[in-house]
Design an enzyme around this catalytic site. Structure first.
Site, PDB file in Angstrom:
ATOM      1  N   LEU A 135       0.876  -1.168   0.000  1.00 17.01           N
ATOM      2  CA  LEU A 135       0.000   0.000   0.000  1.00 17.01           C
ATOM      3  C   LEU A 135       0.910   1.214   0.000  1.00 17.01           C
ATOM      4  O   LEU A 135       1.864   1.271   0.786  1.00 17.01           O
ATOM      5  CB  LEU A 135      -0.873   0.024   1.255  1.00 17.01           C
ATOM      6  CG  LEU A 135      -2.254  -0.643   1.230  1.00 17.01           C
ATOM      7  CD1 LEU A 135      -2.919  -0.500   2.588  1.00 17.01           C
ATOM      8  CD2 LEU A 135      -3.149  -0.078   0.137  1.00 17.01           C
ATOM      9  N   ASP A 136       0.618   2.190  -0.849  1.00 15.52           N
ATOM     10  CA  ASP A 136       1.430   3.404  -0.893  1.00 15.52           C
ATOM     11  C   ASP A 136       1.456   4.087   0.465  1.00 15.52           C
ATOM     12  O   ASP A 136       0.550   3.916   1.279  1.00 15.52           O
ATOM     13  CB  ASP A 136       0.858   4.398  -1.916  1.00 15.52           C
ATOM     14  CG  ASP A 136       0.836   3.833  -3.317  1.00 15.52           C
ATOM     15  OD1 ASP A 136       1.685   2.989  -3.608  1.00 15.52           O
ATOM     16  OD2 ASP A 136      -0.040   4.239  -4.102  1.00 15.52           O
ATOM     17  N   ILE A 137       2.457   4.911   0.669  1.00 14.76           N
ATOM     18  CA  ILE A 137       2.611   5.628   1.942  1.00 14.76           C
ATOM     19  C   ILE A 137       1.393   6.502   2.240  1.00 14.76           C
ATOM     20  O   ILE A 137       1.013   6.678   3.401  1.00 14.76           O
ATOM     21  CB  ILE A 137       3.922   6.455   1.926  1.00 14.76           C
ATOM     22  CG1 ILE A 137       4.274   6.894   3.340  1.00 14.76           C
ATOM     23  CG2 ILE A 137       3.840   7.623   0.967  1.00 14.76           C
ATOM     24  CD1 ILE A 137       5.695   7.373   3.491  1.00 14.76           C
ATOM     25  N   ASP A 138       0.722   7.020   1.179  1.00 13.58           N
ATOM     26  CA  ASP A 138      -0.445   7.890   1.360  1.00 13.58           C
ATOM     27  C   ASP A 138      -1.752   7.112   1.450  1.00 13.58           C
ATOM     28  O   ASP A 138      -2.807   7.717   1.640  1.00 13.58           O
ATOM     29  CB  ASP A 138      -0.554   8.872   0.184  1.00 13.58           C
ATOM     30  CG  ASP A 138       0.685   9.740   0.050  1.00 13.58           C
ATOM     31  OD1 ASP A 138       1.259  10.082   1.095  1.00 13.58           O
ATOM     32  OD2 ASP A 138       1.073  10.055  -1.088  1.00 13.58           O
ATOM     33  N   SER A 139      -1.692   5.783   1.284  1.00 11.07           N
ATOM     34  CA  SER A 139      -2.900   4.958   1.283  1.00 11.07           C
ATOM     35  C   SER A 139      -3.086   4.273   2.628  1.00 11.07           C
ATOM     36  O   SER A 139      -2.132   4.065   3.379  1.00 11.07           O
ATOM     37  CB  SER A 139      -2.820   3.906   0.172  1.00 11.07           C
ATOM     38  OG  SER A 139      -2.639   4.517  -1.085  1.00 11.07           O
TER      39      SER A 139
END
Length: 247
Positions: free
Chosen positions: A123-127
């Site tokens: 999962l992306d850092i912003d997700s």
């Protein structure tokens, strides 16, 4: 006329293909004498055919039974894998203090459960949302192996205008990195939120798909992987995958 000889592959590769364990685990089991091929103790580097019978002994099964898989509701600001650029790894959240009180797995926490946990997907850092961390190579193969068919569901808040054609393209018709994407299922959840169901996991895939049709993602949350849902797991908390749960 003789029969065509059967293709041979390394035993560890065959064991991974059969879902018995990961290749690395297979080599370890073979080294310890825990694997038999057609009733004979296997050796490292051995080649086998699809017709050969492969068995794991009791010690290997016990070793596998001790491995755990955890489900984390990843908050913003944590990276899925190794810590980088001053950001913490999501695995650092797997502590007794963050263990969700609503966990019904009946697995008791042990310090050894924190070691060797690897993310099965990212999962992306912003997700935010469901992130799977596992010690079990079989689980990792199910979720991120080349032949994986487990779909993943996301709720995605967006800004911008989306035409009917744009929605059609999100479902099927876009390409990333010079490769056509597999069909997805994308529909409006409410006036500013889309629901995505994907069987792929390219880097920042949903954000890049949205950019291609003129949308900007302002929030992304994964709520399901295969049959396993995020459910009521609070942000920053984790629980065990119960023995009766399957992806």
């Amino acid at each position: 006329m003789s029969d065509k000889p059967q293709e041979t592959v390394r035993l560890s590769k065959r064991m991974a293909e059969l879902g018995l364990c990961s290749r690395r685990e297979a080599d370890s089991y073979i080294e310890q004498g825990w694997v038999k091929v057609n009733g004979q103790t296997a050796v490292l580097g051995q080649k086998v055919t699809a017709a050969d019978r492969i068995d794991l002994n009791k010690q290997a099964h016990e070793k596998q039974a001790q491995r755990v898989t955890v489900l984390l509701n990843k908050p913003v600001g944590y990276v899925s894998a190794q810590a980088e650029k001053g950001y913490q790894s999501a695995a650092e959240l797997i502590t007794p203090e963050n263990h969700w009180s609503g966990d019904t797995s009946r697995i008791r926490f042990h310090e050894s459960h924190r070691y060797g946990l690897a993310p099965a997907g990212r999962l992306d850092i912003d997700s935010v949302g469901l992130l799977v961390l596992t010690q079990d190579g079989r689980v990792a193969k199910q979720l991120i192996g080349e032949d994986s068919t487990r779909d993943k569901e996301y709720l995605v808040r967006v800004r911008g205008k989306l035409s009917d054609e744009g929605l059609r393209l999100l479902n099927h018709g876009l390409s990333l990195d010079g490769e056509k994407l597999k069909p997805a299922k994308v529909e409006w959840q409410n006036e500013d939120q889309l629901r995505f169901v994907l069987q792929q996991g390219k880097k920042r895939q949903i954000r890049r798909m949205c950019e291609l049709v003129g949308l900007r993602v302002v929030g992304l949350k994964r709520i399901r992987i295969g049959k396993v849902k995020l459910g009521k797991l609070p942000p920053g908390k984790w629980r065990y995958l119960a023995p009766n749960e399957k992806f």
